[in-house]
Write a protein that holds these residues in place. Structure first.
Motif, short mmCIF file in Angstrom:
data_model
loop_
_atom_site.label_atom_id
_atom_site.label_comp_id
_atom_site.label_asym_id
_atom_site.label_seq_id
_atom_site.Cartn_x
_atom_site.Cartn_y
_atom_site.Cartn_z
N VAL A 11 -72.49 2.41 -23.83
CA VAL A 11 -71.37 1.71 -23.21
C VAL A 11 -71.46 1.93 -21.70
N TYR A 12 -71.06 0.91 -20.96
CA TYR A 12 -71.18 0.94 -19.51
C TYR A 12 -69.82 0.74 -18.84
N LEU A 13 -69.72 1.23 -17.62
CA LEU A 13 -68.55 0.96 -16.79
C LEU A 13 -69.06 0.58 -15.41
N GLN A 14 -68.99 -0.70 -15.10
CA GLN A 14 -69.37 -1.19 -13.79
C GLN A 14 -68.15 -1.12 -12.88
N MET A 15 -68.28 -0.40 -11.79
CA MET A 15 -67.16 -0.21 -10.87
C MET A 15 -67.54 -0.76 -9.50
N ASN A 16 -66.74 -1.69 -9.02
CA ASN A 16 -66.97 -2.33 -7.73
C ASN A 16 -65.81 -2.05 -6.78
N ASP A 17 -66.05 -2.28 -5.50
CA ASP A 17 -64.99 -2.09 -4.50
C ASP A 17 -64.30 -0.74 -4.69
N LEU A 18 -65.10 0.29 -4.78
CA LEU A 18 -64.55 1.62 -5.06
C LEU A 18 -63.70 2.11 -3.90
N LYS A 19 -62.67 2.86 -4.25
CA LYS A 19 -61.71 3.41 -3.29
C LYS A 19 -61.71 4.93 -3.40
N PRO A 20 -61.30 5.63 -2.34
CA PRO A 20 -61.25 7.10 -2.43
C PRO A 20 -60.40 7.58 -3.60
N GLU A 21 -59.37 6.85 -3.96
CA GLU A 21 -58.52 7.25 -5.08
C GLU A 21 -59.19 7.10 -6.44
N ASP A 22 -60.37 6.51 -6.46
CA ASP A 22 -61.15 6.44 -7.70
C ASP A 22 -61.94 7.72 -7.94
N THR A 23 -61.93 8.63 -6.98
CA THR A 23 -62.64 9.90 -7.12
C THR A 23 -62.09 10.69 -8.30
N ALA A 24 -62.97 11.05 -9.22
CA ALA A 24 -62.56 11.74 -10.44
C ALA A 24 -63.80 12.05 -11.26
N VAL A 25 -63.60 12.85 -12.29
CA VAL A 25 -64.60 13.00 -13.34
C VAL A 25 -64.31 11.91 -14.37
N TYR A 26 -65.32 11.15 -14.70
CA TYR A 26 -65.19 10.04 -15.65
C TYR A 26 -65.76 10.45 -17.00
N TYR A 27 -64.97 10.19 -18.04
CA TYR A 27 -65.35 10.55 -19.40
C TYR A 27 -65.41 9.30 -20.27
N CYS A 28 -66.38 9.24 -21.14
CA CYS A 28 -66.33 8.23 -22.20
C CYS A 28 -65.87 8.91 -23.49
N ALA A 29 -65.30 8.11 -24.36
CA ALA A 29 -64.74 8.65 -25.59
C ALA A 29 -64.76 7.58 -26.67
N ALA A 30 -64.76 8.02 -27.91
CA ALA A 30 -64.83 7.12 -29.06
C ALA A 30 -63.57 7.23 -29.91
N THR A 31 -63.13 6.08 -30.42
CA THR A 31 -61.92 6.03 -31.23
C THR A 31 -62.06 4.98 -32.32
N ASN A 32 -61.26 5.14 -33.37
CA ASN A 32 -61.26 4.16 -34.46
C ASN A 32 -60.24 3.05 -34.27
N ARG A 33 -59.52 3.10 -33.15
CA ARG A 33 -58.48 2.09 -32.94
C ARG A 33 -58.49 1.61 -31.50
N ILE A 34 -57.88 0.48 -31.24
CA ILE A 34 -57.78 -0.03 -29.87
C ILE A 34 -56.56 0.62 -29.24
N THR A 35 -56.80 1.57 -28.36
CA THR A 35 -55.73 2.36 -27.80
C THR A 35 -56.13 2.94 -26.46
N GLY A 36 -55.14 3.15 -25.61
CA GLY A 36 -55.37 3.83 -24.34
C GLY A 36 -54.81 5.24 -24.36
N THR A 37 -54.39 5.69 -25.54
CA THR A 37 -53.77 7.01 -25.68
C THR A 37 -54.84 8.06 -25.90
N ARG A 38 -54.89 9.01 -25.02
CA ARG A 38 -55.96 10.00 -25.02
C ARG A 38 -56.09 10.74 -26.35
#
Length: 122
Positions: free
Chosen positions: A79-106
């Motif tokens: 899986v990929y994450l293309q990030m454009n027009d990056l801003k200083p507030e995008d600074t972070a550790v980025y994690y990928c994760a797998a789930t059995n449902r469509i959700t944004g809940t960690r």
């Protein structure tokens, strides 16, 4: 079990682009929706984007909508994450994760990678 390994992070100037990758191994990759989260220092881990197992459905956090594209290649178990027009507030550790449902809940994600650092300088 699903093992996830992120790559592609780094240091980039504001306005620049990065593409993160997350390679999966273990159970059938296409059975899982895949999400990207990020965690900045001193902040909670937050949802960035999700893509369904087939790749035909995506969703994004408002903070990145229009600048970020999530995609997947089930033949490559990646899986990929293309990030454009990056801003200083995008600074972070980025994690990928797998789930059995469509959700944004960690807490509804079952498997996590170790993360990759993205730093955006102003």
């Amino acid at each position: 079990q699903v093992q996830l390994v992120e790559s592609g992070g780094g240091l980039v100037q504001a306005g620049g682009s990065l593409r993160l990758s997350c390679a999966a191994s273990g159970r059938t990759f296409s059975n899982y929706a895949m999400g990207w989260f990020r965690q900045a220092p001193g902040k909670e881990r937050e949802f960035v984007a999700i893509i369904s197992g087939s790749g035909d459905s995506t969703a994004y956090a408002d903070s990145v909508k229009g600048r970020v594209t999530i995609s997947r290649d089930n033949a490559k178990n990646t899986v990929y994450l293309q990030m454009n027009d990056l801003k200083p507030e995008d600074t972070a550790v980025y994690y990928c994760a797998a789930t059995n449902r469509i959700t944004g809940t960690r807490r509804e994600y079952d498997f996590w990678g170790q993360g990759t650092q993205v730093t955006v300088s102003s």
